[in-house]
Scaffold this motif. Structure first.
Motif, PDB file in Angstrom:
ATOM      1  N   GLY A  62      38.264  31.166  45.371  1.00 55.13           N
ATOM      2  CA  GLY A  62      39.629  30.648  45.550  1.00 55.13           C
ATOM      3  C   GLY A  62      39.763  29.951  46.905  1.00 55.13           C
ATOM      4  N   SER A  63      39.182  30.542  47.951  1.00 56.82           N
ATOM      5  CA  SER A  63      39.292  29.957  49.301  1.00 56.82           C
ATOM      6  C   SER A  63      38.586  28.612  49.385  1.00 56.82           C
ATOM      7  N   VAL A  64      37.373  28.556  48.804  1.00 52.19           N
ATOM      8  CA  VAL A  64      36.609  27.301  48.867  1.00 52.19           C
ATOM      9  C   VAL A  64      37.317  26.214  48.061  1.00 52.19           C
ATOM     10  N   ARG A 108      46.638  31.863  54.316  1.00 55.37           N
ATOM     11  CA  ARG A 108      46.505  32.160  55.754  1.00 55.37           C
ATOM     12  C   ARG A 108      45.179  31.625  56.297  1.00 55.37           C
ATOM     13  N   LYS A 109      44.110  31.678  55.452  1.00 53.28           N
ATOM     14  CA  LYS A 109      42.797  31.187  55.917  1.00 53.28           C
ATOM     15  C   LYS A 109      42.830  29.683  56.156  1.00 53.28           C
ATOM     16  N   HIS A 110      43.751  29.001  55.467  1.00 52.19           N
ATOM     17  CA  HIS A 110      43.849  27.538  55.609  1.00 52.19           C
ATOM     18  C   HIS A 110      45.069  27.165  56.443  1.00 52.19           C
ATOM     19  N   SER A 167      42.850  29.399  39.335  1.00 51.73           N
ATOM     20  CA  SER A 167      42.580  30.537  38.450  1.00 51.73           C
ATOM     21  C   SER A 167      41.113  30.927  38.562  1.00 51.73           C
ATOM     22  N   VAL A 168      40.893  32.205  38.810  1.00 53.36           N
ATOM     23  CA  VAL A 168      39.538  32.749  38.924  1.00 53.36           C
ATOM     24  C   VAL A 168      39.482  33.958  37.991  1.00 53.36           C
ATOM     25  N   GLU A 169      38.499  34.005  37.107  1.00 51.50           N
ATOM     26  CA  GLU A 169      38.384  35.140  36.185  1.00 51.50           C
ATOM     27  C   GLU A 169      38.144  36.433  36.961  1.00 51.50           C
TER      28      GLU A 169
HETATM   29  C1  LIG Z   1      44.448  34.152  43.618  1.00 48.78           C
HETATM   30  C2  LIG Z   1      43.003  33.788  43.234  1.00 48.78           C
HETATM   31  C3  LIG Z   1      42.962  32.311  42.882  1.00 48.78           C
HETATM   32  C4  LIG Z   1      42.116  34.083  44.443  1.00 48.78           C
HETATM   33  O1  LIG Z   1      40.794  33.736  44.124  1.00 48.78           O
HETATM   34  P1  LIG Z   1      39.559  34.561  44.704  1.00 48.78           P
HETATM   35  O2  LIG Z   1      38.342  33.794  44.413  1.00 48.78           O
HETATM   36  O3  LIG Z   1      39.652  35.952  44.240  1.00 48.78           O
HETATM   37  O4  LIG Z   1      39.902  34.520  46.268  1.00 48.78           O
HETATM   38  P2  LIG Z   1      38.912  34.699  47.524  1.00 48.78           P
HETATM   39  O5  LIG Z   1      37.806  35.620  47.167  1.00 48.78           O
HETATM   40  O6  LIG Z   1      38.565  33.361  48.046  1.00 48.78           O
HETATM   41  O7  LIG Z   1      39.887  35.332  48.593  1.00 48.78           O
HETATM   42  C5  LIG Z   1      40.671  36.423  48.305  1.00 48.78           C
HETATM   43  C6  LIG Z   1      41.102  37.036  49.619  1.00 48.78           C
HETATM   44  O8  LIG Z   1      42.158  37.947  49.342  1.00 48.78           O
HETATM   45  C7  LIG Z   1      41.840  39.168  49.948  1.00 48.78           C
HETATM   46  N1  LIG Z   1      42.430  40.203  49.108  1.00 48.78           N
HETATM   47  C8  LIG Z   1      41.921  40.788  48.003  1.00 48.78           C
HETATM   48  N2  LIG Z   1      42.792  41.672  47.509  1.00 48.78           N
HETATM   49  C9  LIG Z   1      43.875  41.630  48.304  1.00 48.78           C
HETATM   50  C10 LIG Z   1      45.112  42.316  48.317  1.00 48.78           C
HETATM   51  N3  LIG Z   1      45.426  43.207  47.386  1.00 48.78           N
HETATM   52  N4  LIG Z   1      45.988  42.008  49.312  1.00 48.78           N
HETATM   53  C11 LIG Z   1      45.711  41.091  50.247  1.00 48.78           C
HETATM   54  N5  LIG Z   1      44.543  40.418  50.296  1.00 48.78           N
HETATM   55  C12 LIG Z   1      43.646  40.687  49.333  1.00 48.78           C
HETATM   56  C13 LIG Z   1      40.352  39.245  49.960  1.00 48.78           C
HETATM   57  O9  LIG Z   1      39.905  40.142  50.944  1.00 48.78           O
HETATM   58  C14 LIG Z   1      39.980  37.800  50.264  1.00 48.78           C
HETATM   59  O10 LIG Z   1      40.027  37.523  51.642  1.00 48.78           O
HETATM   60  P3  LIG Z   1      38.638  37.507  52.544  1.00 48.78           P
HETATM   61  O11 LIG Z   1      37.757  36.464  51.946  1.00 48.78           O
HETATM   62  O12 LIG Z   1      39.144  37.134  53.907  1.00 48.78           O
HETATM   63  O13 LIG Z   1      38.079  38.863  52.437  1.00 48.78           O
HETATM   64  C15 LIG Z   1      42.486  34.661  42.052  1.00 48.78           C
HETATM   65  O14 LIG Z   1      42.614  35.988  42.401  1.00 48.78           O
HETATM   66  C16 LIG Z   1      43.233  34.393  40.751  1.00 48.78           C
HETATM   67  O15 LIG Z   1      42.866  33.535  39.983  1.00 48.78           O
HETATM   68  N6  LIG Z   1      44.314  35.147  40.520  1.00 48.78           N
HETATM   69  C17 LIG Z   1      45.092  34.967  39.287  1.00 48.78           C
HETATM   70  C18 LIG Z   1      45.792  33.624  39.217  1.00 48.78           C
HETATM   71  C19 LIG Z   1      46.554  33.288  40.469  1.00 48.78           C
HETATM   72  O16 LIG Z   1      47.113  34.145  41.151  1.00 48.78           O
HETATM   73  N7  LIG Z   1      46.611  31.986  40.810  1.00 48.78           N
HETATM   74  C20 LIG Z   1      47.303  31.528  41.977  1.00 48.78           C
HETATM   75  C21 LIG Z   1      48.652  30.988  41.629  1.00 48.78           C
HETATM   76  S1  LIG Z   1      48.589  29.232  41.511  1.00 48.78           S
END
Ligand SMILES: CC(C)(COP(=O)(O)OP(=O)(O)OC[C@H]1O[C@@H](n2cnc3c(N)ncnc32)[C@H](O)[C@@H]1OP(=O)(O)O)[C@@H](O)C(=O)NCCC(=O)NCCS
Length: 191
Positions: free
Chosen positions: A103-105, A138-140, A92-94
């Motif tokens: 999220g990736s890290v 996909r990144k992992h 979860s990321v705000e």
């Molecule tokens: C899913 C979640 C954990 C991702 O965290 P984050 O810190 O935003 O993720 P990152 O920044 O590491 O990476 C997001 C990637 O998605 C890509 N992205 C963003 N919007 C996108 C979209 N609409 N479609 C596809 N890819 C998308 C970004 O470009 C990024 O990739 P890049 O680094 O290669 O550019 C966060 O959005 C979140 O907490 N969401 C709500 C809760 C959730 O979904 N939890 C997961 C279920 S367990």
């Protein structure tokens, strides 16, 4: 490519006494993120109950801390009473902190922690519409076998090795030192 290193905070494991900050983070998630995190809509009461049990469950929980707040969390949970072959992961990321690479890290930390505990299968409740989570998977892909079905992502960590164990241990020590330093700073400011 987003870069979490541009952010001023740091990622470390949370302590059992940080349940309130963990709860506050989950409560700050917007409706859509909440639904994606728990795979369905949940009430504040559900989150309060869930967060209160963070330390009971013996989970590994990483947080991104900025100032005094937890802004992102990655959880690795046992499926039974003890660590077995399988575990569950959740992220979860705000909203304001999304798309900065957190999220990736954190996914990398969770895969390493799973590997270090001998887990060879990780489940994530991930809605099919969750394209950000799929982008992270996909990144992992070297470590992941992700089934883009309704709910399940499957991760196949490799076996632990000396370096992955050492890296987690060293990072825990650094995280501990930074937390103590941060506490001292707050005490000095409050005096
Ligand atoms: C899913 C979640 C954990 C991702 O965290 P984050 O810190 O935003 O993720 P990152 O920044 O590491 O990476 C997001 C990637 O998605 C890509 N992205 C963003 N919007 C996108 C979209 N609409 N479609 C596809 N890819 C998308 C970004 O470009 C990024 O990739 P890049 O680094 O290669 O550019 C966060 O959005 C979140 O907490 N969401 C709500 C809760 C959730 O979904 N939890 C997961 C279920 S367990």
């Amino acid at each position: 490519m987003s870069d979490h290193q541009a952010l001023p905070g740091s990622i470390r494991k949370l302590w059992p006494n940080e349940t309130s900050a963990f709860r506050d983070h989950l409560l700050r998630l917007d409706q859509s993120s909440r639904r994606m995190r728990f795979a369905h809509s949940v009430s504040d009461a559900f989150i309060e109950d869930y967060a209160a049990r963070m330390s009971d469950m013996g989970s590994v929980v990483y947080g991104y801390i900025e100032g005094n707040e937890i802004r992102a969390v990655a959880e690795l949970r046992k499926l039974g009473d003890r660590w077995g072959d399988e575990a569950e992961a959740a992220f979860s990321v705000e909203h304001a902190f999304q798309d900065h690479g957190l999220g990736s890290v954190m996914m990398g930390r969770i895969i390493r922690s799973a590997r270090n505990r001998g887990i060879n299968r990780l489940y994530m409740s991930c809605l099919a519409e969750n394209s950000k989570m799929q982008a992270i998977a996909r990144k992992h892909e070297a470590d992941l076998k992700f089934e883009y079905g309704e709910v399940i992502g499957e991760i196949l960590p490799q076996t632990p090795n000396y370096f992955s164990l050492l890296a987690e241990a060293v990072e825990d020590r650094v995280g501990y030192m930074m937390a103590v330093f941060d506490l001292q700073k707050r005490l000095v400011n409050a005096a």
